[in-house]
Design a protein around this motif. Structure first.
Motif, PDB file in Angstrom:
ATOM      1  N   MET A  37      46.638  36.313  56.388  1.00  0.00           N
ATOM      2  CA  MET A  37      46.645  35.696  55.446  1.00  0.00           C
ATOM      3  C   MET A  37      44.623  35.860  54.694  1.00  0.00           C
ATOM      4  N   ASP A  38      44.117  35.951  54.928  1.00  0.00           N
ATOM      5  CA  ASP A  38      42.715  36.858  55.082  1.00  0.00           C
ATOM      6  C   ASP A  38      42.508  37.352  54.305  1.00  0.00           C
ATOM      7  N   MET A  39      44.231  38.372  54.176  1.00  0.00           N
ATOM      8  CA  MET A  39      43.841  40.026  53.808  1.00  0.00           C
ATOM      9  C   MET A  39      44.781  39.410  52.258  1.00  0.00           C
ATOM     10  N   VAL A  40      45.801  38.844  52.178  1.00  0.00           N
ATOM     11  CA  VAL A  40      46.334  39.274  51.468  1.00  0.00           C
ATOM     12  C   VAL A  40      46.805  37.735  50.719  1.00  0.00           C
ATOM     13  N   HIS A  41      45.695  36.714  51.087  1.00  0.00           N
ATOM     14  CA  HIS A  41      45.647  35.208  49.810  1.00  0.00           C
ATOM     15  C   HIS A  41      45.936  35.546  48.740  1.00  0.00           C
ATOM     16  N   HIS A  42      44.824  35.868  47.582  1.00  0.00           N
ATOM     17  CA  HIS A  42      45.058  36.050  47.515  1.00  0.00           C
ATOM     18  C   HIS A  42      45.990  36.926  45.990  1.00  0.00           C
ATOM     19  N   ASN A  43      47.758  37.423  46.850  1.00  0.00           N
ATOM     20  CA  ASN A  43      48.135  37.398  46.144  1.00  0.00           C
ATOM     21  C   ASN A  43      49.423  35.800  45.817  1.00  0.00           C
ATOM     22  N   PHE A  44      48.807  35.657  46.264  1.00  0.00           N
ATOM     23  CA  PHE A  44      49.130  34.239  46.330  1.00  0.00           C
ATOM     24  C   PHE A  44      49.086  32.894  45.869  1.00  0.00           C
ATOM     25  N   GLU A  45      47.767  33.085  45.185  1.00  0.00           N
ATOM     26  CA  GLU A  45      47.168  31.774  44.512  1.00  0.00           C
ATOM     27  C   GLU A  45      48.039  32.148  43.111  1.00  0.00           C
ATOM     28  N   GLU A  46      48.067  30.979  42.283  1.00  0.00           N
ATOM     29  CA  GLU A  46      48.457  30.268  41.642  1.00  0.00           C
ATOM     30  C   GLU A  46      47.996  31.364  40.057  1.00  0.00           C
ATOM     31  N   SER A  47      46.729  31.829  40.033  1.00  0.00           N
ATOM     32  CA  SER A  47      46.054  32.310  38.920  1.00  0.00           C
ATOM     33  C   SER A  47      46.980  34.451  39.251  1.00  0.00           C
ATOM     34  N   GLN A  48      46.966  34.559  39.892  1.00  0.00           N
ATOM     35  CA  GLN A  48      47.690  35.605  40.045  1.00  0.00           C
ATOM     36  C   GLN A  48      47.268  36.868  39.244  1.00  0.00           C
ATOM     37  N   GLU A  49      45.819  36.476  39.937  1.00  0.00           N
ATOM     38  CA  GLU A  49      45.146  37.312  38.960  1.00  0.00           C
ATOM     39  C   GLU A  49      44.855  38.683  39.841  1.00  0.00           C
ATOM     40  N   ALA A  50      45.264  38.667  40.746  1.00  0.00           N
ATOM     41  CA  ALA A  50      44.610  39.522  42.209  1.00  0.00           C
ATOM     42  C   ALA A  50      46.262  40.435  41.763  1.00  0.00           C
ATOM     43  N   MET A  51      47.225  40.227  41.908  1.00  0.00           N
ATOM     44  CA  MET A  51      48.645  40.813  41.546  1.00  0.00           C
ATOM     45  C   MET A  51      48.549  41.703  40.154  1.00  0.00           C
ATOM     46  N   LYS A  52      48.037  41.384  39.324  1.00  0.00           N
ATOM     47  CA  LYS A  52      47.729  41.692  38.100  1.00  0.00           C
ATOM     48  C   LYS A  52      46.749  43.230  38.265  1.00  0.00           C
ATOM     49  N   HIS A  53      45.835  43.321  39.261  1.00  0.00           N
ATOM     50  CA  HIS A  53      44.428  43.897  38.903  1.00  0.00           C
ATOM     51  C   HIS A  53      45.497  44.930  40.713  1.00  0.00           C
ATOM     52  N   GLN A  54      46.238  44.535  41.169  1.00  0.00           N
ATOM     53  CA  GLN A  54      46.160  45.870  42.064  1.00  0.00           C
ATOM     54  C   GLN A  54      47.400  46.021  41.340  1.00  0.00           C
ATOM     55  N   LEU A  55      48.783  45.489  40.243  1.00  0.00           N
ATOM     56  CA  LEU A  55      49.294  46.722  39.760  1.00  0.00           C
ATOM     57  C   LEU A  55      48.997  47.122  38.617  1.00  0.00           C
ATOM     58  N   LEU A  56      47.039  46.869  37.880  1.00  0.00           N
ATOM     59  CA  LEU A  56      46.223  48.206  37.312  1.00  0.00           C
ATOM     60  C   LEU A  56      46.204  49.568  38.118  1.00  0.00           C
ATOM     61  N   GLN A  57      45.754  49.170  39.710  1.00  0.00           N
ATOM     62  CA  GLN A  57      45.226  49.891  40.717  1.00  0.00           C
ATOM     63  C   GLN A  57      46.369  50.667  40.904  1.00  0.00           C
ATOM     64  N   LEU A  58      47.273  50.281  40.907  1.00  0.00           N
ATOM     65  CA  LEU A  58      48.832  51.156  41.023  1.00  0.00           C
ATOM     66  C   LEU A  58      48.758  52.283  39.815  1.00  0.00           C
ATOM     67  N   SER A  59      48.929  51.787  38.475  1.00  0.00           N
ATOM     68  CA  SER A  59      48.706  52.778  37.737  1.00  0.00           C
ATOM     69  C   SER A  59      47.518  53.613  37.501  1.00  0.00           C
ATOM     70  N   LEU A  60      46.418  53.349  37.724  1.00  0.00           N
ATOM     71  CA  LEU A  60      45.546  53.979  37.646  1.00  0.00           C
ATOM     72  C   LEU A  60      45.577  55.205  39.092  1.00  0.00           C
ATOM     73  N   LEU A  61      46.089  55.262  40.065  1.00  0.00           N
ATOM     74  CA  LEU A  61      46.295  56.317  41.237  1.00  0.00           C
ATOM     75  C   LEU A  61      48.044  56.978  40.369  1.00  0.00           C
ATOM     76  N   LEU A  62      49.196  56.412  40.253  1.00  0.00           N
ATOM     77  CA  LEU A  62      50.150  57.408  39.157  1.00  0.00           C
ATOM     78  C   LEU A  62      49.416  57.978  38.062  1.00  0.00           C
ATOM     79  N   ARG A  63      48.363  57.590  37.377  1.00  0.00           N
ATOM     80  CA  ARG A  63      48.464  58.911  36.515  1.00  0.00           C
ATOM     81  C   ARG A  63      47.698  59.883  36.634  1.00  0.00           C
ATOM     82  N   SER A  64      46.512  59.207  37.947  1.00  0.00           N
ATOM     83  CA  SER A  64      46.150  60.549  38.276  1.00  0.00           C
ATOM     84  C   SER A  64      46.758  61.373  39.117  1.00  0.00           C
ATOM     85  N   LEU A  65      47.307  61.309  39.302  1.00  0.00           N
ATOM     86  CA  LEU A  65      49.088  61.611  40.748  1.00  0.00           C
ATOM     87  C   LEU A  65      49.766  62.805  40.021  1.00  0.00           C
ATOM     88  N   ASP A  66      50.558  61.879  38.672  1.00  0.00           N
ATOM     89  CA  ASP A  66      51.994  62.429  38.495  1.00  0.00           C
ATOM     90  C   ASP A  66      52.291  61.996  36.772  1.00  0.00           C
TER      91      ASP A  66
END
Length: 640
Positions: free
Chosen positions: A438-467
């Protein structure tokens, strides 16, 4: 029949709805009791709140902001009582918001009202004390004071509102509702009642409430539902288009627009290695791990022999320090066992009468009992109705609520615990391994879900560079938000691979090699593997969701792991990657750190060590000179 001038009709009323003037203190001096009402006045339906002391007075005034002479707006001193959560929709301010319903200035805590035609969104959430509150936002983008429902009633209010407007849940956050007129094309009027009923068996509604567990097989039957829910109201969209702004650059500050241009070199072939199978050779006579980095390299390359997982996992998850001796580990087990059972006694000793007055603990227990009964029941360790494994699963999760009461229990945590309990076969050890995970992923479960939004944006950045081609296609089908990857990232692909594969995958990811965002590279590997199917079959928004969900238990872990590592090596070998992409890959070194005194520290980063260890005789960045430092990542390694 038209309403007479000055007439009004009370449609809904709920008492016990409070304003909190100071969230840091919660007492009679900082809470204002009142009523929430839906009222029809002169043919217009409005949402109103008024304090108890104002009963019988005239129509309430809006008091959440006041208008200055120069046309600007001045914030009041009101503490809204909440931290704004992220939404799929970015509020778009319109140029003529000041021409909306007049705003009256008040010198005390007064009432407010908002015509339903001006309602933009409703956000349900839970306050730290366990009570629900609701944030109402107008079409001008202004949140009104948070409404705290001390006696419940948010669902009643939503049901009453649905008779007058359509409320569309967000595809990623089921607590956010967007308001549309009843005749809006965002969702069919006939299906609106069913979609927002929390007891509805409808597949979309269940995804809103529980995205990690819900299968999306029925999405093909829901025509364009998410498309409407992902977009702001038409007027806001027109304003956004009229500004000629690029949404990728403007809606998400801090994320640069990735445009094609950086040429990637060839993607290297990657081979997996054998699993770690000789633990004793890595221990000195006192039981210390001699070379932790080498152990992590071997685990990343090939995983761990099942018979060694129980021991090695405790190092990977921080239960045992890498440099601890065998004697020190015995002491750690004794201390941690005492600490665990002290926390367990805390919730075990709560009487039923006490729990009736503790809605937060009662809510955690209810969620845990429900999730335990549906977690990995196909596994013999958790199958059957009287299986002791279910009791252990329940008890460890309840104890975690005592360990981290701010976070408590959130759906999905049971999925993270079950493999740990299966491998350790020990209540105490599984608990402390869970805290490390949970120390690694606790931010995934926080009520604000800011971390989940951030990860989806990071994923979009990677995918845009790749394909870029795949990204463009997803954008054309309103799927560029990658919300269908939500479950993957939330619980680290737990529902996408078999139970045995998850044991192998997670131990690889716990090494944090080659970077801390390897799970995003895994997602890129899966998406690229499906490119031909998605584009070739001309999937639209709904069928993309359906197709991605149906990949569950059909993916080959070995291929996905090789693909993810190859993507990392390909990107790491490119000298023209945007800084934001380098940051996602943990490869960016700020210029101020690049000097003669920092070369040693740069070369010691575990990501650089990973790259150097993959090539024969090491590797250096192209063009670098001995004794110099560069921010360019090293080239991809060659394999024997």
């Amino acid at each position: 029949m038209e309403s007479k001038p000055g007439s009004h009709k009370l449609i809904f009323e709920k008492e016990g709805v409070y304003l909190h003037t100071n969230t840091k203190r919660n007492n009679q001096d900082t809470t204002i009791p009142g009523f929430i009402r839906i009222v029809e006045r002169d043919g217009e339906t409005t949402l109103e709140w008024s304090p108890l002391e104002d009963q019988g007075k005239s129509t309430p005034a809006v008091m959440y902001t006041k208008k200055e002479e120069n046309g600007g707006e001045e914030e009041t001193n009101f503490d809204p009582g909440y931290e704004p959560d992220w939404a799929v929709i970015s509020t778009v301010k319109r140029e003529h918001d000041h021409e909306r319903a007049p705003v009256r200035e008040t010198g005390h805590w007064g009432a407010f009202s908002l015509p339903l035609s001006e309602l933009y969104s409703l956000r349900r959430a839970r306050f730290a004390l366990g009570r629900n509150f609701m944030v109402v936002t107008s079409r001008g983008g202004h949140p009104l004071p948070a409404l705290h429902f001390h006696r419940g009633g948010t669902q009643e209010l939503l049901r009453a509102l649905r008779h007058h407007i359509s409320l569309i849940p967000s595809p990623v956050d089921g607590r956010l509702y967007l308001a549309y007129p009843k005749d809006s094309n965002a969702a069919s009027q006939a299906g609106d009642e069913q979609l927002l009923d929390e007891n509805s068996p409808d597949i979309v509604s269940r995804f809103m409430q529980d995205p990690y567990a819900t299968t999306l097989g029925g999405f093909s039957k829901v025509t364009n539902f998410f498309r409407g829910a992902l977009r702001p109201p038409d007027s806001a969209m027109r304003s956004a288009h009229g500004s000629h702004s690029l949404h990728a650059a403007d809606d998400e500050p801090g994320f640069e627009l990735i445009t094609p241009g950086a040429e990637l070199g060839p993607r290297p072939d990657v081979m997996r290695g054998p699993p770690l199978d000789n633990w004793e050779e890595f221990l000195d006579p006192e039981g210390r791990v001699i070379d932790p980095d080498r152990v992590k390299q071997l685990v990343f390359r090939g995983g761990i022999t099942p018979s060694l997982r129980k021991e090695v996992w405790k190092f990977l998850l921080g239960f045992y320090p890498w440099k601890s001796t065998a004697k020190e580990r015995e002491d750690i087990v004794r201390v941690k066992t005492d600490e665990y059972f002290r926390m367990k006694v805390q919730w075990k000793s709560v009487s039923e009468e006490q729990e009736m007055r503790n809605s937060l603990l009662r809510g955690y227990r209810s969620l845990i009992e429900r999730d335990v009964n549906r977690t990995d029941r196909h596994n013999t360790f958790f199958s059957g109705n009287d299986n002791p494994g279910l009791v252990l699963l329940h008890d460890v999760l309840m104890t975690y609520c005592m360990y981290n009461f701010d976070l408590g229990y959130v759906q999905g945590m049971s999925d993270l615990l079950s493999p740990l309990l299966f491998v350790t076969q020990n209540e105490v050890e599984s608990f402390w391994c869970l805290t490390g995970f949970m120390d690694m992923v606790h931010h995934n479960f926080e009520e604000s879900q800011e971390a989940m939004k951030h990860q989806l944006l990071q994923l979009s950045l990677l995918l845009r560079s790749l394909d870029p081609e795949l990204c463009d296609y997803l954008d054309s089908q309103d799927s560029g938000s990658l919300c269908f990857c939500f479950r993957w990232l939330l619980i680290w692909f737990k529902r996408e691979f078999s139970f045995e594969d998850i044991l192998s995958l997670w131990e690889v990811m716990w090494t944090r090699l080659p970077c801390s965002n390897f799970h995003l590279l895994m997602a890129c590997s899966i998406l690229e593997s499906q490119k031909g199917e998605l584009i070739g079959s001309n999937h639209d928004f709904n069928t993309i969701l359906k197709h991605i969900n149906e990949l569950s238990m059909k993916l080959d872990l070995h291929s996905v792991l090789c693909g993810a590592e190859a993507i990392y090596l390909q990107l790491a070998g490119c000298k023209e990657l945007p800084i934001k992409v380098l940051e996602v890959l943990d490869l960016y070194v700020p210029p101020r750190q690049v000097d003669s005194t920092s070369c040693d520290s740069v070369s010691q980063s575990h990501e650089t060590d990973y790259l150097l260890n993959q090539s024969e005789g090491g590797a250096t960045a192209a063009g670098s000179q001995p004794g110099s430092c560069t921010v360019s990542p090293p080239p991809p390694p060659t394999y024997p």
